[in-house]
Design a protein around this motif. Structure first.
Motif, short mmCIF file in Angstrom:
data_model
loop_
_atom_site.label_atom_id
_atom_site.label_comp_id
_atom_site.label_asym_id
_atom_site.label_seq_id
_atom_site.Cartn_x
_atom_site.Cartn_y
_atom_site.Cartn_z
N ARG A 88 8.84 -14.19 -37.93
CA ARG A 88 9.37 -13.36 -36.61
C ARG A 88 8.44 -13.55 -35.78
NH1 ARG A 88 12.35 -8.85 -36.76
NH2 ARG A 88 12.98 -9.46 -34.92
N LEU A 89 6.89 -12.98 -35.83
CA LEU A 89 5.93 -12.92 -34.34
C LEU A 89 5.68 -13.97 -34.62
CD1 LEU A 89 4.77 -11.27 -32.04
CD2 LEU A 89 2.81 -10.40 -34.19
N ARG A 90 5.07 -14.81 -35.28
CA ARG A 90 4.81 -15.54 -35.47
C ARG A 90 5.56 -17.15 -33.99
NH1 ARG A 90 0.58 -17.54 -38.29
NH2 ARG A 90 1.53 -16.46 -40.40
N SER A 91 6.54 -16.99 -34.88
CA SER A 91 7.70 -17.75 -34.36
C SER A 91 7.65 -17.71 -32.63
CB SER A 91 9.00 -17.83 -34.71
OG SER A 91 10.09 -18.39 -33.83
N HIS A 92 8.41 -16.33 -32.81
CA HIS A 92 8.76 -16.03 -31.28
C HIS A 92 7.68 -16.30 -30.49
CE1 HIS A 92 12.62 -15.85 -32.64
NE2 HIS A 92 12.82 -14.66 -33.19
N SER A 93 6.62 -15.46 -30.86
CA SER A 93 5.17 -15.67 -29.99
C SER A 93 4.85 -17.17 -29.53
CB SER A 93 3.86 -15.14 -29.90
OG SER A 93 4.00 -15.87 -31.45
N ALA A 94 5.34 -17.61 -30.34
CA ALA A 94 4.62 -19.71 -30.12
C ALA A 94 5.91 -20.16 -28.83
CB ALA A 94 5.32 -20.71 -31.18
N ALA A 95 7.49 -19.89 -29.48
CA ALA A 95 7.95 -20.38 -28.40
C ALA A 95 8.30 -19.52 -26.78
CB ALA A 95 9.74 -20.18 -29.18
N MET A 96 8.01 -18.55 -26.88
CA MET A 96 7.22 -18.31 -25.85
C MET A 96 6.40 -18.69 -25.09
SD MET A 96 6.03 -14.12 -25.17
CE MET A 96 5.53 -13.53 -23.49
N LEU A 97 5.54 -19.40 -25.39
CA LEU A 97 4.82 -19.62 -24.55
C LEU A 97 4.48 -20.77 -24.72
CD1 LEU A 97 1.79 -17.10 -26.58
CD2 LEU A 97 2.52 -16.57 -24.13
N GLY A 98 5.10 -21.44 -25.40
CA GLY A 98 5.55 -23.15 -25.32
C GLY A 98 5.04 -23.96 -26.04
N TYR A 99 4.34 -23.79 -26.92
CA TYR A 99 4.33 -23.98 -28.32
C TYR A 99 5.10 -24.09 -29.72
CZ TYR A 99 -0.12 -23.85 -25.58
OH TYR A 99 -1.17 -24.47 -24.82
N ASP A 100 5.90 -23.68 -29.09
CA ASP A 100 6.84 -24.22 -30.27
C ASP A 100 8.52 -24.51 -29.49
OD1 ASP A 100 8.30 -24.93 -33.10
OD2 ASP A 100 7.79 -22.48 -33.77
N ILE A 101 9.44 -25.03 -30.28
CA ILE A 101 11.38 -25.35 -29.63
C ILE A 101 11.73 -23.97 -28.93
CG2 ILE A 101 11.41 -27.52 -30.97
CD1 ILE A 101 13.51 -25.83 -33.07
#
Length: 100
Positions: free
Chosen positions: A58-71
């Motif tokens: 969850r941390l990996r996914s949401h931090s990436a999305a927040m920073l613009g590196y995931d949907i």
């Protein structure tokens, strides 16, 4: 990993700092650092507390999305930030259980 608690704290600091700017460079730097720290945490928790795996992802996914590196799946940056903080809370709980 010498100090997983320090890694979790640093991730939280990086997310907070990145949230306060729109700088592409700052987001890229935070993403790179967070990715490296999450990878180390992932290995640590796989050895010590397998039940923490969901919060690591969850941390990996949401931090990436927040920073613009995931949907974002239509969710706001703020919502992903809150979800990342919730995952951090879960990891802190897992660390507390390991110390007891």
């Amino acid at each position: 990993m010498n100090n997983p608690k320090q890694s979790v704290e640093k991730i939280e600091e990086l997310l907070k700092a990145a949230r306060e700017t729109n700088s592409l460079f700052a987001h890229a730097a935070a993403f790179a650092a967070i990715t490296a720290l999450v990878d180390k945490l992932d290995r640590y928790f796989k050895e010590k507390a397998v039940d923490a795996d969901e919060n690591v992802e969850r941390l990996r996914s949401h931090s990436a999305a927040m920073l613009g590196y995931d949907i974002t799946n239509g969710h706001s940056i703020k919502q992903h930030y809150v979800w990342a903080l919730d995952a951090i809370s879960g990891l802190n709980d897992a660390l507390s259980r390991l110390r007891n």
